[in-house]
Each structure stands twice: as C-alpha cells, then as structure tokens.
Design a protein around this motif. Sequence first.
Motif, PDB file in Angstrom:
ATOM      1  N   ALA A 180      -3.116   1.515  -8.508  1.00 47.92           N
ATOM      2  CA  ALA A 180      -3.581   2.783  -9.077  1.00 47.92           C
ATOM      3  C   ALA A 180      -3.261   3.940  -8.134  1.00 47.92           C
ATOM      4  N   THR A 181      -3.469   3.732  -6.837  1.00 42.88           N
ATOM      5  CA  THR A 181      -3.176   4.780  -5.854  1.00 42.88           C
ATOM      6  C   THR A 181      -1.682   5.083  -5.826  1.00 42.88           C
ATOM      7  N   LEU A 182      -0.871   4.036  -5.840  1.00 40.11           N
ATOM      8  CA  LEU A 182       0.576   4.233  -5.862  1.00 40.11           C
ATOM      9  C   LEU A 182       1.008   5.006  -7.096  1.00 40.11           C
ATOM     10  N   ALA A 183       0.434   4.662  -8.243  1.00 42.43           N
ATOM     11  CA  ALA A 183       0.787   5.360  -9.479  1.00 42.43           C
ATOM     12  C   ALA A 183       0.509   6.851  -9.345  1.00 42.43           C
ATOM     13  N   CYS A 184      -0.659   7.187  -8.832  1.00 45.79           N
ATOM     14  CA  CYS A 184      -1.027   8.603  -8.722  1.00 45.79           C
ATOM     15  C   CYS A 184      -0.207   9.323  -7.655  1.00 45.79           C
ATOM     16  N   VAL A 185       0.171   8.619  -6.601  1.00 42.63           N
ATOM     17  CA  VAL A 185       0.976   9.245  -5.540  1.00 42.63           C
ATOM     18  C   VAL A 185       2.422   9.426  -5.988  1.00 42.63           C
ATOM     19  N   LEU A 186       3.000   8.379  -6.561  1.00 42.88           N
ATOM     20  CA  LEU A 186       4.423   8.417  -6.898  1.00 42.88           C
ATOM     21  C   LEU A 186       4.719   9.215  -8.161  1.00 42.88           C
ATOM     22  N   LEU A 187       3.737   9.322  -9.063  1.00 44.16           N
ATOM     23  CA  LEU A 187       3.956  10.047 -10.318  1.00 44.16           C
ATOM     24  C   LEU A 187       3.445  11.482 -10.269  1.00 44.16           C
ATOM     25  N   ALA A 188       2.782  11.848  -9.163  1.00 42.21           N
ATOM     26  CA  ALA A 188       2.220  13.200  -9.056  1.00 42.21           C
ATOM     27  C   ALA A 188       3.326  14.250  -9.104  1.00 42.21           C
ATOM     28  N   ARG A 189       2.939  15.450  -9.511  1.00 40.54           N
ATOM     29  CA  ARG A 189       3.856  16.590  -9.545  1.00 40.54           C
ATOM     30  C   ARG A 189       3.435  17.607  -8.493  1.00 40.54           C
ATOM     31  N   PRO A 190       4.332  18.026  -7.598  1.00 43.22           N
ATOM     32  CA  PRO A 190       5.693  17.504  -7.440  1.00 43.22           C
ATOM     33  C   PRO A 190       5.699  16.122  -6.804  1.00 43.22           C
ATOM     34  N   ALA A 191       6.785  15.381  -7.035  1.00 43.85           N
ATOM     35  CA  ALA A 191       6.904  14.039  -6.476  1.00 43.85           C
ATOM     36  C   ALA A 191       6.992  14.118  -4.956  1.00 43.85           C
ATOM     37  N   PRO A 192       6.437  13.149  -4.247  1.00 42.67           N
ATOM     38  CA  PRO A 192       6.470  13.193  -2.772  1.00 42.67           C
ATOM     39  C   PRO A 192       7.870  12.938  -2.233  1.00 42.67           C
ATOM     40  N   GLN A 193       8.260  13.727  -1.242  1.00 46.97           N
ATOM     41  CA  GLN A 193       9.534  13.491  -0.567  1.00 46.97           C
ATOM     42  C   GLN A 193       9.380  12.565   0.625  1.00 46.97           C
ATOM     43  N   LEU A 194       8.145  12.476   1.135  1.00 46.30           N
ATOM     44  CA  LEU A 194       7.874  11.591   2.273  1.00 46.30           C
ATOM     45  C   LEU A 194       6.602  10.816   1.991  1.00 46.30           C
ATOM     46  N   LEU A 195       6.683   9.496   2.150  1.00 45.60           N
ATOM     47  CA  LEU A 195       5.542   8.619   1.920  1.00 45.60           C
ATOM     48  C   LEU A 195       5.204   7.919   3.230  1.00 45.60           C
ATOM     49  N   LEU A 196       3.939   8.053   3.662  1.00 51.50           N
ATOM     50  CA  LEU A 196       3.474   7.462   4.919  1.00 51.50           C
ATOM     51  C   LEU A 196       2.459   6.369   4.591  1.00 51.50           C
ATOM     52  N   LEU A 197       2.733   5.148   5.036  1.00 49.25           N
ATOM     53  CA  LEU A 197       1.879   4.003   4.718  1.00 49.25           C
ATOM     54  C   LEU A 197       1.338   3.389   5.995  1.00 49.25           C
ATOM     55  N   ASP A 198       0.028   3.210   6.058  1.00 53.59           N
ATOM     56  CA  ASP A 198      -0.632   2.668   7.242  1.00 53.59           C
ATOM     57  C   ASP A 198      -1.173   1.274   6.935  1.00 53.59           C
ATOM     58  N   GLU A 199      -0.489   0.243   7.422  1.00 48.71           N
ATOM     59  CA  GLU A 199      -0.881  -1.157   7.198  1.00 48.71           C
ATOM     60  C   GLU A 199      -1.198  -1.414   5.726  1.00 48.71           C
ATOM     61  N   PRO A 200      -0.254  -1.170   4.816  1.00 51.52           N
ATOM     62  CA  PRO A 200      -0.563  -1.252   3.388  1.00 51.52           C
ATOM     63  C   PRO A 200      -0.831  -2.662   2.884  1.00 51.52           C
ATOM     64  N   THR A 201      -0.394  -3.700   3.609  1.00 46.30           N
ATOM     65  CA  THR A 201      -0.573  -5.058   3.093  1.00 46.30           C
ATOM     66  C   THR A 201      -1.847  -5.723   3.589  1.00 46.30           C
ATOM     67  N   ASN A 202      -2.634  -5.021   4.427  1.00 49.76           N
ATOM     68  CA  ASN A 202      -3.903  -5.609   4.867  1.00 49.76           C
ATOM     69  C   ASN A 202      -4.763  -5.951   3.655  1.00 49.76           C
ATOM     70  N   ASN A 203      -5.275  -7.173   3.623  1.00 50.51           N
ATOM     71  CA  ASN A 203      -6.196  -7.638   2.576  1.00 50.51           C
ATOM     72  C   ASN A 203      -5.544  -7.790   1.202  1.00 50.51           C
ATOM     73  N   LEU A 204      -4.217  -7.695   1.123  1.00 54.83           N
ATOM     74  CA  LEU A 204      -3.546  -7.912  -0.153  1.00 54.83           C
ATOM     75  C   LEU A 204      -3.089  -9.357  -0.258  1.00 54.83           C
ATOM     76  N   ASP A 205      -3.257  -9.959  -1.439  1.00 57.14           N
ATOM     77  CA  ASP A 205      -2.711 -11.288  -1.631  1.00 57.14           C
ATOM     78  C   ASP A 205      -1.191 -11.202  -1.757  1.00 57.14           C
ATOM     79  N   MET A 206      -0.534 -12.357  -1.816  1.00 58.64           N
ATOM     80  CA  MET A 206       0.926 -12.373  -1.780  1.00 58.64           C
ATOM     81  C   MET A 206       1.536 -11.753  -3.033  1.00 58.64           C
ATOM     82  N   VAL A 207       0.882 -11.930  -4.185  1.00 58.94           N
ATOM     83  CA  VAL A 207       1.387 -11.317  -5.412  1.00 58.94           C
ATOM     84  C   VAL A 207       1.297  -9.797  -5.316  1.00 58.94           C
ATOM     85  N   SER A 208       0.164  -9.292  -4.831  1.00 56.13           N
ATOM     86  CA  SER A 208      -0.007  -7.840  -4.699  1.00 56.13           C
ATOM     87  C   SER A 208       0.968  -7.257  -3.690  1.00 56.13           C
TER      88      SER A 208
END
Length: 536
Positions: A462-490
Amino acid sequence: MPASSIVCSGLSYVLPDGTVVLHDVSFAVGSGLTGLVAPNGAGKTTLLRLVAGLAVPTTGAVTVDGTVGLLPQELPFTADLTVSQVLGVDGVLAALAAIEAGDTAEEHFATIGDDWDVEDRSRADLDRVGLGDVGLARTLDTLSGGQVVSLGLAALLLRRPDVLLLDEPTNNLDRDARERLFAVLDGRPGCVLVATHDRELLEHADRIAELGRDGVRIFGGNLDAYEEAVRVEREAAERAVRSAEQDVKREKRAMQLARERADRRANAAARGVADAGLPKIVAGKLKRTAQESAAKSDRTHGDRVDQARTRLDDAERALSDDALLVLDLPDTAVPTGRTVVAAQGVRVRELFGAGVDLTIRGPERIALVGANGSGKSTLLRVLSGELVPDAGEVRGAGGRVARLSQRLDLLDPAWTVLQNLENVTDGMPLSQRMTLLARFLFPGDEAHKPVGVLSGGERLRATLACVLLARPAPQLLLLDEPTNNLDMVSTARLASALRAYRGALVVVSHDERFLADVGVERRVSLAAGALTETAP
C-alpha cells in the motif's frame, strides 16, 4: 551437550477474542538448525513462545528435551540497562568485586556459586558476537540497534541452553554481525529453531519447517532444496488446476448435451403421442416418465459438475498466493545523466567526519552499506530533506524525493488503501485508481481495507502504491531496510515493484539477494565517518 528436540502435538492457540492463531500443529525436530518459514501473520512468533513456555496452548502439547532459550524479535531491554545486567551477571560480578575487596560474607559466595569465571565467559561470548570491545558497564543507550540484538544473543549463549529459539535474529544486523551469527549457529550442537525470512541464514539450515494452513511440513536440506521441492509441488499443482478446469468444462458440456437430448426426446415423444391418439392418462404418464428421466440425468450431471468444481477448488488452494507485482511506471523515469541530488561536505553532529559527498545521477540504483551505527539512516534523512545537516549542503533537481522508513509510517492508518491513494493522486478518476490498486494486489474490496489492519507485507504494498503513483512521481526513492520483517513472497513482490521503478534508488539493506534482484549497480560504504565507493 546432550541430544535435544522439540515435539509439538495437536497444538492450537486461540486468542481471547476467538481469533485462531494456530490450529492442530504437529511436528518434531531434533539436533541441527531448523529454519521456520511462513507468511507474515501465520503465527511463527506465537509458535516460538509456546515452545519456550511463555504462552499456554489452547489445545495440544509441547514437549522439549533440554533447557530452552529464546531470543525474541522485540527485546525487552530499557536504555538504562548495563551490558552486565542484560547478560544477567551483574550480581555475580558485584559479589566477586566485594570478595576481592576483602568482604568475605557468606552471601557473596552463595551468589557466585560455581561462576567464578563468569567475567571471562561473558567476554568470550561478547567476542563471539562481535562485541569484544564493549565494556560490561556500558549502557544500552550507547549501543546501536544491531549491537543490542547481538548483546541479546550473547546473553542467550551465556546461559548455555540445549534448545535455542531465535525470532528474526538478523534484523538490524550489519554484515560483520550477520557473519558472526552464522558462525555461531554453524558450530553449535543441539537443537536450533529459527523463525526467519533471511535467505542467507536459511542457506545454513539443515531442514526447513514450513508453517502453513495445514500445519507444519518438514523439508530436508537448506533453502535451495526447499525451494526446489516447492517448485516441483507448484508445477504439479498448476497441472492439477489446468486438468480440473478442463474437467469442469467437460462436465458442463456433457450436462448441456444431456439436456438437449432429453428435450429432443421429450418433443419427439409428444409428437408421437399426438400422432398415435393415445388417451390423456397414458400420454401424461409418458410425459412424467420423460421429465423424471431428464431430471435424474440433470442431477447426475450436476453432481459431476459439482465434483469437478470441488477438485478445481482443491487444486487452486494447493497453489500458494505468491503473485508478483506486474507494473509499468513510465512517469517515474529519469533521464540518464541528470543530477537528481548532490550532497557536498555533509556533517550531522559527530557523524560523517570532515563531511561526506554523494552525487546521484539518472536512474542509478545505489546500495548504501555500513556497520550498525555508522549513520546510514541519518544520511537518508539528509538526502530526503527531512534533516538539515549541521554543515555542507544538499542540492536537488527539483523532483520529488520519497523516503520509506523501516516503520512504514507514511500512510494514515485510519484511512483505507484507496483513501490514502486518493490523497496523493488528486484528479485521477476512481476507475483508474481501482485498476492501479489491483495491480498492487488490492483488487475490489481489498482496496477498501483500513491501512491499520494490514499485515506488514500488505502495508508495504500500500505504501509503495501511494509513493510510486503519487503526483508528481518521485525521481528519487530512498529505502531503509525495506525487507525487515517481510516474508519471502513479500520480498519478491517488493523487488518486482522496484524493477518497474525508473527513477533513482538508494537502498540500505543487508539482504544481498534482494540488492541483486532490484538491480543495484553501484555500492557506497559508510565507515569511520567517510563515504567510499566499493565494488558492486
């Protein structure tokens, strides 16, 4: 160390509100490293707590051969605790100091017992986890998050449990700490059960325990062997689905043909009765017989269709829900060579020494690596404009910069996924929003779920959807340990979404497989207050 094992029989756990967390779970594991894998929210943490005796099962039983030690995901430590207090040796150390000072009270000897070498053992275990230079009197507020996790592991090792339970132990660990953890586990006798999504850690496993809807299944071998077994199962399940779909179509056609034959026979019989001039009572009996025969045929074929549908439902349930995000995000494109952000001489408090420089151009994909506490998260905040540096400057090209923190706190938890997207896509038609959310695996009613009830993987999508689809679209995306607590499918879904992103990307992660999957082409290392280019 004697042989140790875990046996769970018919284990169920139901919350007071009636929510079923675990149902009829039975399995047994012995010596060696067992990796416990499952989707987020499946009950891995609850299962570890039940094995550790920290929770009581609603039904069933847990039998553990040996003493148990648990390293929880959320460590119950406060910032004012000392290292010796976390290790549980502060009382013995105080008694030793008193005796050395000449106080020979009996209570000091009782406190020490057989632990005369406790300081040496404590320092040895601290050294094993990479904390050999950390003094026993230091308080936790002087340690990084990763160091606190390593300290919790050292405290566990010091107690010498026969059965070791670890809940996501690599979260927040830097490369050196991860390697030390792997070395500890590889050389450890006894039974080790680790709940983790860390692919690198799972490569060290002797077996994989998969917690799913139907309980726990055990697969011999490490992650590679497990994924191969799952791949074979999935291919068989896909064939079963295709076969079941054909069965449903075939039975439907057979039922339709049977109805058409029955209608033709009934029409022919009606014409024959009229031509023969039979009495009405005889004609009525013939008609009823034909109707009963048609109804019986309809029921028979209807049962066959229902059976075919049941086989199809069973086959579809056998397929895991691992759909990837298939996206096209042209609005996020950044021309090659354009300077997106340029940081020069940046310093924040005591961090970054004489100042760090970093220039990001075009759709670069950069991995920012470094030890725990080196300032990676702080640098991301500076690049995003959220934190003004004490010295130096950060210049941008005017495009939007988006940062996803480890807490995933960009969305309003009281709003639905759709409402959060509406907030950043003013003027976009509802139908387009719904179509886009479906591509992020929020179809139909799923888009109307409040963000606050979403699982970790769902909230990330949901967060990715709102970040990537927002207007204007982001030119730079900063991710801080995005896979923490995510299962392998996620994690795979996240990588799929980021591959579709066409802007510049800076990601802090210790997950090398993930970094490779998102196409990292440049790596910068933050160490001793300096930022240096390293091999990708």
